[in-house]
Design an enzyme around this catalytic site. Structure first.
Site, short mmCIF file in Angstrom:
data_model
loop_
_atom_site.label_atom_id
_atom_site.label_comp_id
_atom_site.label_asym_id
_atom_site.label_seq_id
_atom_site.Cartn_x
_atom_site.Cartn_y
_atom_site.Cartn_z
N PHE A 128 9.29 2.34 -34.97
CA PHE A 128 9.43 1.99 -33.57
C PHE A 128 9.30 3.26 -32.75
CE2 PHE A 128 11.17 -1.21 -30.52
CZ PHE A 128 10.58 -2.33 -31.07
N GLN B 23 15.71 1.04 -17.26
CA GLN B 23 14.45 1.01 -18.01
C GLN B 23 13.60 -0.20 -17.57
OE1 GLN B 23 14.40 0.17 -22.36
NE2 GLN B 23 13.86 2.32 -22.55
N HIS C 208 10.04 -2.25 -18.36
CA HIS C 208 8.98 -2.47 -19.35
C HIS C 208 7.71 -2.82 -18.56
CE1 HIS C 208 6.72 -4.23 -22.65
NE2 HIS C 208 7.58 -3.69 -23.48
N LEU D 139 9.44 -10.62 -21.74
CA LEU D 139 8.63 -9.53 -22.27
C LEU D 139 7.34 -9.99 -22.93
CD1 LEU D 139 11.02 -6.98 -23.96
CD2 LEU D 139 10.05 -6.98 -21.66
N GLU E 1 4.22 -4.75 -26.45
CA GLU E 1 3.24 -3.68 -26.42
C GLU E 1 2.14 -3.92 -27.46
OE1 GLU E 1 5.51 -0.18 -25.82
OE2 GLU E 1 4.01 1.09 -26.75
N ARG F 136 5.25 4.05 -21.58
CA ARG F 136 5.64 2.84 -20.85
C ARG F 136 5.85 3.09 -19.37
NH1 ARG F 136 10.25 -0.36 -24.37
NH2 ARG F 136 8.87 -1.01 -26.04
N HIS G 287 14.45 -4.06 -17.64
CA HIS G 287 14.75 -4.38 -19.02
C HIS G 287 16.16 -3.99 -19.45
CE1 HIS G 287 13.93 -5.42 -23.08
NE2 HIS G 287 13.80 -4.20 -23.53
N ARG H 237 16.44 5.00 -23.30
CA ARG H 237 16.90 4.43 -24.55
C ARG H 237 15.73 4.22 -25.50
NH1 ARG H 237 17.03 -0.80 -26.69
NH2 ARG H 237 15.93 -1.56 -24.85
#
Lengths: 278, 605
Positions: free
Chosen positions: B123, B236, B238, B252, B255, B311, B382, B417
């Site tokens: 990730f 944050q 997205h 969401l 990606e 992002r 997000h 994060r």
């Protein structure tokens, strides 16, 4: 933008869908029907179509019936809005399902189509489309739907499990306690009196969770107690084999397999008990 | 109006919120035999945690044995631009593995490696494959397991309840007051220790991936009880969320769509990401669409397409297109994966195979077939890195007896994060908060409830129902969300944020005179009026902190200060309620790291 809309040739790209909604002001109150006309945009490439939840949100913002009477916004429950949590389950045109994944293009494709919304009938109504599912949690507790671990010893690196074994249990673990299988079941009945819950039929979701926990390496410890419940009143033998549950499960959990498996387990459990005592 | 009647309950530990953190705290507290109550806004098992997909980060080293807690610690600190509470980052990295194994022992089914161990996936920002996962529904599995495990521990659950205020006994907590959403009756929970586990603040913005419950309740309860909030400027976003229909707005879009060759286009059909490639990334980015495609199909000599830039950058480019009038009909841009049919035969089957859940999501929720049509997407709020300022060890806030864990607490994630660190955050710090809440409750029993405090809270809550002719709370909420999205969103600047702060003050006056028709029994309008007070507190905190940080760092981007600034590199931003009731902003130096931790940072960079 899309050829579909051009073909229809409707400038505004909207159609009107009539919602018939069964409403109720609170537990024990009489129910009534109210009708709303909701403008629904036709889908265009890339933009997506409205669904039942977005129409309910529209009604919440414009709570006026077709008679022009102002009323209260319709209450409904929802959480994730992506068919993961199961909170928005209701009966749509006679079919139980999640309303977040019920597209207007599929349930009311044409101008003037009607959509009927009712709360699930097997749980007491809190208000409108919002029901009280406490009995489901009571039944999970009844079958001891947990792994007994008291945290007094070191868990170490954990057990090894093959991907194949994992896959088998994975399917059963997908249950989100939405209640569809219970709504569709002819043996599972509305039971408003809490005192009756421990004798009434538990239904497919809970039977499947029994199988799931009996498959777990440590969960097996409680298998006998679970099977005692399953062979008692409201247990697996109350299943009438209508097989509606498996047809309506949104996660396609093999519920009838679970019922078969738990049925076998209870039979063996009873025979063993008969010959060898408890 | 007479005196509102209250139903009183008594617990030793009261937990507010029943997502991953709240349930884990409840299980921990109940395991000591103490009397625990859990209050939650929705049904058990439907909390926002269920939506988490990716997995939970824990350096178990099952896939790559070079991984250990020290690497995980360094990754987390780097991701957070070193504004993290280093003690929390250390505890998290050390204990996450134990929490994963514990969930497994309680019945969670993790995906397996060939040799039967828990599988871990790669990730962003994690050096080694580290995310233990359950398909793409890790959050649901976590909630189900915790719910099943908690169900038999004698925990009292109050489902569909809203907490209005924390009650105080001098400088320590005494309990909470709230109401049940069904009947609208008031309830008092008397408890010497309270754990806040209410999640985030996404609903302060117009477009969010967060569920309706995320109205910053815990943040605002803590703030009004006198606690400090920290790092609220770090929110944050997205870059790709769904934008239409309204019910799915914000959900969401992974990606992975861009990873498989999905391209972003504006309403003129232009691949606008090629227009703004930061100098720093010039030589790592494809020079034309052809090279970008070669990268997607695995050509090692090709550079990545600009859609795969960081992002925050992608989100800013999308905002620019929309603001300059080149957006899609519902206020997004187009994300197109269907175009790859120009490049391969059977592209439709390929897309379905590579992106099964996205195919399903668009088909199921919006009726769009992504193998044929472009998706409409836009940035979505997000996660809130900021929250209640807590002690790294005990999770106690600056108010005695008030604890916080999970997203509502600040510290672990610093300025940004890493994916996968939030699910592990929930269980690591949920456990610690539960443990220390029990300790506090045992040594500080029997707080005194001040009934006049209770009465004034209940009366204030009922006011919107007694007024008429005021503004509708829905209306005020919608305006707040629009304003936060526009002025304190992805791209920020001084003048707009100053306007937002004024705007919030004026909306607060409107909220104070809002009126709601109907009665107290399940009245969504009234619930909105109550939540609105919390949204206003967190919105103001975000705006004030963001205004004070005159630099761009992590998730916080300032158009007027687009670079990082050393002057801001080592302080957190704290807000609290001043003596006059106004919000005070304060910069606070981050204490120096002990040598054993700074050595790790030095070693791993």
């Amino acid at each position: 933008m899309s050829s579909k809309n051009d073909a229809k040739g409707k400038a505004a790209n909207t159609r009107t869908v009539r919602f018939n909604i069964k409403r109720c002001d609170g537990p024990g109150q009489p129910s009534r029907w109210e009708r709303f006309d909701v403008p629904v945009q036709s889908s265009s490439a890339g933009s997506g179509s409205a669904n039942v939840i977005s129409c309910l949100q529209w009604i919440a913002a414009n709570p006026v019936t077709i008679e022009g009477r102002k009323t209260t916004p319709v209450s409904f429950d929802c959480g994730c809005l992506e068919e993961v949590c199961g909170a928005c389950t209701m009966v749509i045109n006679g079919q139980v399902r999640q309303s977040c994944s019920c597209l207007m293009d599929s349930c009311a494709p044409n101008d003037g189509d009607e959509v009927t919304l009712e709360p699930m009938s097997k749980f007491p109504v809190n208000r409108d489309l919002f029901v009280d599912r406490s009995r489901l949690f009571n039944d999970l507790e009844r079958i001891r739907g947990w792994v007994p671990i008291d945290g007094t010893y070191d868990l170490g690196a954990g057990p090894r499990e093959t991907p194949e074994q994992q896959q088998q249990r994975y399917k059963l673990s997908e249950c989100m306690s939405c209640g569809c299988c219970l709504e569709a079941c002819p043996q599972y009945t509305l039971e408003p009196d809490e005192k009756e819950w421990d004798h009434a039929f538990v239904g497919a979701a809970v039977i499947s969770q029994t199988r799931y926990f009996n498959m777990h390496a440590t969960g097996k410890e409680l298998a006998k107690q679970r099977l005692d419940v399953m062979s008692g009143p409201g247990g697996v033998s109350d299943c009438g084999n209508a097989q509606n549950c498996v047809k309506v499960c949104p996660k396609e959990i093999p519920l009838t397999e679970s019922i078969g498996s738990v049925g076998r387990q209870t039979t063996i459990h009873k025979i063993r008990e008969f010959f060898m005592g408890r | 109006m007479g005196t509102p009647q209250c139903i009183t309950h008594e617990h030793q530990v009261l937990i507010i919120g029943a997502g991953g953190a709240g349930l884990r705290a409840a299980i921990e507290a109940a395991s000591t035999g103490i009397n625990v109550g859990v209050v939650c806004k929705s049904l058990l098992g439907k909390a926002h945690t269920v939506m988490a997909e990716g997995g939970m980060a824990a350096s178990m080293g099952n896939v790559d044995d070079r991984d250990n807690w020290r690497v995980h610690f360094a990754d987390t600190m780097r991701g957070g631009q070193y504004l993290n509470n280093w003690r929390m980052a250390e505890i998290h990295a050390r204990q996450a593995g134990d929490r994963v194994r514990e969930l497994e022992a309680w019945g969670a089914i993790f995906d397996r490696t060939r040799d039967g161990k828990i599988l871990q996936r790669n990730f962003g920002g994690h050096k080694y494959p580290r995310l233990a996962h359950v398909g793409d529904r890790t959050g649901l599995e976590m909630i189900r397991t915790l719910q099943d495990h908690g169900i038999h521990q004698g925990i009292e659950f109050y489902m569909e309840f809203t907490v209005l205020e924390i009650l105080m006994d001098g400088d320590r907590v005494a309990g909470a007051v709230g109401y049940d959403r069904e009947k609208g009756r008031f309830h008092i929970w008397k408890a010497p220790a309270i754990v806040l586990a209410t999640g985030g603040i996404g609903r302060a913005f117009k477009i969010t991936s967060n569920s309706w419950e995320y109205t910053g309740d815990g943040h605002a309860l803590a703030y009004r009880a006198g606690a400090e909030l920290k790092d609220m400027e770090f929110v944050q976003f997205h870059p790709t969320g769904m934008v239409w229909p309204p019910s799915v707005r914000g959900i969401l879009v992974t990606e992975g769509v861009r990873g498989e060759g999905g391209v972003l286009r504006n309403s003129q059909g232009r691949r606008f990401m090629f227009d703004d490639i930061p100098d720093l990334y010039k030589n790592q980015t494809a020079s034309d669409p052809e090279e970008g495609w070669r990268y997607v199909i695995g050509d090692k000599d090709a550079q990545r397409p600009p859609e795969l830039l960081t992002r925050d950058h992608v989100a800013r480019c999308i905002v620019r297109e929309i603001r300059e009038g080149r957006g899609s009909p519902h206020g997004g841009v187009y994300l197109d994966i269907a175009w790859i049919k120009e490049k391969m035969r059977n592209s439709e089957a390929h897309i379905r195979k590579k992106l099964p859940s996205m195919y399903h999501q668009f088909k199921q929720l919006a009726g769009v077939d992504i193998t044929k049509d472009a998706m409409e997407v836009g940035p979505t709020t997000h996660y809130a890195m900021g929250g209640v300022n807590v002690d790294g060890q005990t999770q106690m806030s600056t108010v005695k007896g008030l604890f916080a864990c999970g997203e509502v607490a600040a510290g672990l994630h610093g300025a940004n994060r890493l994916g996968g660190n939030s699910l592990s955050d929930l269980v690591v710090f949920g456990k610690l908060a539960g443990e220390h809440a029990v300790e506090w409750a045992k040594s500080h029993p029997n707080p005194t409830i001040d009934s006049s405090q209770v009465q004034s809270i209940c009366r204030a809550a009922l006011e919107p129902l007694e007024r008429s002719g005021g503004e509708s709370p829905y209306e005020v909420q919608a305006r707040l969300q629009d304003m936060m999205q526009d002025k304190v969103g992805i791209v920020r600047k001084e003048s707009e944020m100053a306007e937002a702060i004024e705007g919030i003050a004026s909306l607060r006056r409107k909220a104070a005179s809002a009126s709601v028709p109907g009665n107290i029994e399940y009245n969504p309008g009234w619930h909105t009026a109550v939540d609105l007070h919390n949204l206003l507190v967190v919105s103001e905190a975000v705006a004030r902190c963001a205004l004070d940080r005159k630099e761009s760092r992590g998730a916080h981007f300032r158009d007027d200060y687009p670079a990082k600034d050393e002057a801001h590199a080592s302080h957190n931003t704290i807000v609290y309620r001043g003596a006059d009731g106004a919000m005070v902003v304060e910069r606070r130096e981050i204490p120096a790291m002990p040598k054993e931790l700074s050595d790790i940072i030095k070693e791993m960079g």
